[in-house]
Design an enzyme around this catalytic site. Structure first.
Site, mmCIF file in Angstrom:
data_model
loop_
_atom_site.group_PDB
_atom_site.id
_atom_site.type_symbol
_atom_site.label_atom_id
_atom_site.label_comp_id
_atom_site.label_asym_id
_atom_site.label_seq_id
_atom_site.Cartn_x
_atom_site.Cartn_y
_atom_site.Cartn_z
ATOM 1 N N PRO A 196 0.814 -1.222 0.000
ATOM 2 C CA PRO A 196 0.000 0.000 0.000
ATOM 3 C C PRO A 196 0.841 1.262 0.000
ATOM 4 O O PRO A 196 1.202 1.783 1.057
ATOM 5 C CB PRO A 196 -0.838 -0.130 1.290
ATOM 6 C CG PRO A 196 -0.108 -1.107 2.135
ATOM 7 C CD PRO A 196 0.605 -2.029 1.211
ATOM 8 N N MET A 197 1.153 1.736 -1.190
ATOM 9 C CA MET A 197 2.009 2.909 -1.288
ATOM 10 C C MET A 197 1.783 3.719 -2.554
ATOM 11 O O MET A 197 2.446 4.736 -2.757
ATOM 12 C CB MET A 197 3.475 2.466 -1.235
ATOM 13 C CG MET A 197 3.855 1.555 -2.367
ATOM 14 S SD MET A 197 5.415 0.698 -2.099
ATOM 15 C CE MET A 197 6.396 1.962 -1.361
ATOM 16 N N GLU A 203 -2.518 4.000 2.060
ATOM 17 C CA GLU A 203 -3.493 4.045 3.141
ATOM 18 C C GLU A 203 -4.297 5.343 3.116
ATOM 19 O O GLU A 203 -3.753 6.430 2.946
ATOM 20 C CB GLU A 203 -2.779 3.929 4.492
ATOM 21 C CG GLU A 203 -3.734 4.021 5.681
ATOM 22 C CD GLU A 203 -3.007 4.256 6.990
ATOM 23 O OE1 GLU A 203 -3.559 3.895 8.041
ATOM 24 O OE2 GLU A 203 -1.895 4.824 6.965
ATOM 25 N N GLN A 259 -6.830 0.342 0.970
ATOM 26 C CA GLN A 259 -6.382 0.140 2.354
ATOM 27 C C GLN A 259 -6.845 1.295 3.222
ATOM 28 O O GLN A 259 -6.601 2.460 2.918
ATOM 29 C CB GLN A 259 -4.865 -0.004 2.481
ATOM 30 C CG GLN A 259 -4.528 -0.467 3.908
ATOM 31 C CD GLN A 259 -3.061 -0.509 4.231
ATOM 32 O OE1 GLN A 259 -2.413 0.523 4.228
ATOM 33 N NE2 GLN A 259 -2.540 -1.692 4.546
ATOM 34 N N CYS A 277 1.113 0.086 10.482
ATOM 35 C CA CYS A 277 1.832 1.358 10.392
ATOM 36 C C CYS A 277 2.287 1.805 11.781
ATOM 37 O O CYS A 277 1.472 1.983 12.690
ATOM 38 C CB CYS A 277 0.945 2.432 9.775
ATOM 39 S SG CYS A 277 1.773 4.035 9.616
ATOM 40 N N HIS A 292 4.006 -8.239 7.609
ATOM 41 C CA HIS A 292 5.295 -7.572 7.428
ATOM 42 C C HIS A 292 6.249 -8.163 8.451
ATOM 43 O O HIS A 292 5.980 -8.117 9.654
ATOM 44 C CB HIS A 292 5.129 -6.068 7.640
ATOM 45 C CG HIS A 292 6.380 -5.287 7.408
ATOM 46 N ND1 HIS A 292 6.423 -3.913 7.438
ATOM 47 C CD2 HIS A 292 7.651 -5.685 7.130
ATOM 48 C CE1 HIS A 292 7.651 -3.493 7.200
ATOM 49 N NE2 HIS A 292 8.420 -4.556 7.013
ATOM 50 N N ASN A 306 5.695 -10.080 3.438
ATOM 51 C CA ASN A 306 6.222 -8.766 3.070
ATOM 52 C C ASN A 306 7.508 -8.498 3.856
ATOM 53 O O ASN A 306 7.555 -8.698 5.062
ATOM 54 C CB ASN A 306 5.161 -7.704 3.382
ATOM 55 C CG ASN A 306 5.648 -6.283 3.204
ATOM 56 O OD1 ASN A 306 5.293 -5.403 3.976
ATOM 57 N ND2 ASN A 306 6.458 -6.028 2.194
ATOM 58 N N GLY A 307 8.562 -8.062 3.134
ATOM 59 C CA GLY A 307 9.797 -7.688 3.806
ATOM 60 C C GLY A 307 11.041 -8.129 3.076
ATOM 61 O O GLY A 307 11.240 -9.313 2.833
ATOM 62 N N ARG A 326 9.384 -1.067 -0.724
ATOM 63 C CA ARG A 326 10.460 -0.185 -1.190
ATOM 64 C C ARG A 326 11.075 -0.642 -2.507
ATOM 65 O O ARG A 326 11.413 0.190 -3.365
ATOM 66 C CB ARG A 326 11.553 -0.090 -0.127
ATOM 67 C CG ARG A 326 11.156 0.698 1.110
ATOM 68 C CD ARG A 326 12.255 0.631 2.158
ATOM 69 N NE ARG A 326 12.460 -0.736 2.634
ATOM 70 C CZ ARG A 326 13.601 -1.176 3.185
ATOM 71 N NH1 ARG A 326 14.638 -0.360 3.286
ATOM 72 N NH2 ARG A 326 13.702 -2.419 3.613
#
Length: 329
Positions: A11-12, A33, A78, A107, A174, A205-206, A230
């Protein structure tokens, strides 16, 4: 929506970035988000000028969320929330235009946690249950959430099991704890513990920075699907099995997408700055020029896309004029 064997954008991203990621192979694209307080103040508008659907904040005319039919079957809304009723009101406004709704429970930023949202929810299992069951009961689209690791693997597994019982379609994990920083290695082994404990799809995720990492984390965790944050922000072609394109080419592609979908200039500058900071420096001429840019026209000029900018805007004016003409008759 099928959550197995998918490559997922975290979500970015606004519409332009989500479409860029999808172009290179992202199967599911989460929007950045959006706080429920903001979304419930919006009204849905069809934007014929751009060819999209906007959710516009009443009184300010700010576009809070923009989507289009092209991404209808893969975009995930999200939400940041601390209230089941408010989350439902926000989700119901958008649910016919998205493929799924996700609740942010990971978050760690102060604005989110201080409002009882994001990672603050990790210590409130009853509220999680209330939010997720309310959404699941009242929406016809999949409902999911994204969490971080708790203090121990056992605590994470226990929370994940409680979340599974709410009827969610999938759970994204995450592999970092709330105090962890991005430079701290993601704990893939603790994601694997969650995967083993659940029967629903888990999205890992990660620390995914290359296409090969998708398979590495999948083998290490057993997760159904893999999410990248990222790594995608720095180069959206990470989703391509053919390998990443040069970042210079990706910047220009992103600029063109931003022009085409009339992306907010602040958002466009933020994404470009993230790319530049990773590969170069904001202190160099390019970085300084991006910071100084005030409009998409400035950005287009900087990246040699002036002709494309004028082509897109010229066609929009012609199209809008023809619509007005046809309505007059």
């Amino acid at each position: 929506m099928d959550y197995k064997n998918k490559l997922v954008l975290a979500p970015m991203g606004t519409l332009s970035f989500r479409l860029l990621a999808a172009q290179y192979g992202a199967d599911i694209t989460y929007g950045e988000e959006i706080i429920d307080h903001k979304l419930v103040k919006c009204e849905r508008r069809v934007n014929e000028y751009v060819g999209c659907t906007d959710f516009v904040e009443k009184g300010t005319e700010n576009v809070v969320f923009r989507t289009c039919p092209e991404e209808r079957n893969r975009v995930v809304l999200q939400l940041g929330t601390s209230s089941a009723t408010r989350a439902l009101s926000a989700a119901q406004l958008v649910c016919k235009d998205v493929a799924a709704v996700d609740i942010n429970m990971g978050c760690p930023k102060s604005f989110s946690v201080s409002g009882g949202m994001g990672a603050a929810l990790l210590t409130k299992p009853e509220l999680i249950h209330d939010i997720m069951t309310t959404l699941k009961r009242n929406l016809d689209i999949p409902v999911t959430c994204k969490i971080r690791l708790l203090k121990t693997s056992q605590e994470t597994v226990e929370l994940a099991r409680r979340i599974e019982k709410t009827g969610v379609s999938a759970l994204a994990v995450h592999g970092r704890r709330v105090p962890d920083r991005p430079r701290d290695p993601a704990k893939w082994n603790e994601i694997a513990d969650v995967v083993t404990a659940l029967s629903i799809p888990v999205i890992a995720n990660g620390d995914v920075f290359n296409y090969e990492d998708f398979q590495r984390i999948k083998l290490a965790t057993g997760a159904a699907s893999i999410m990248v944050a990222r790594g995608a922000l720095w180069n959206a072609s990470i989703f391509s099995a053919e390998g990443k394109l040069p970042w210079e080419a990706m910047k220009r592609e992103y600029v063109r997408k931003s022009i085409l979908w009339d992306n907010d200039v602040k958002s466009t500058k933020h994404t470009l700055k993230e790319m530049i900071m990773h590969y170069s420096s904001l202190e160099l001429p390019e970085g300084k020029a991006v910071i100084k840019s005030e409009t998409l026209a400035d950005i287009a000029r900087l990246y040699g896309e002036e002709d494309y900018f004028h082509f897109v805007h010229g066609n929009r004016l012609l199209l809008n004029g023809s619509r007005l003409y046809s309505r007059a008759f």
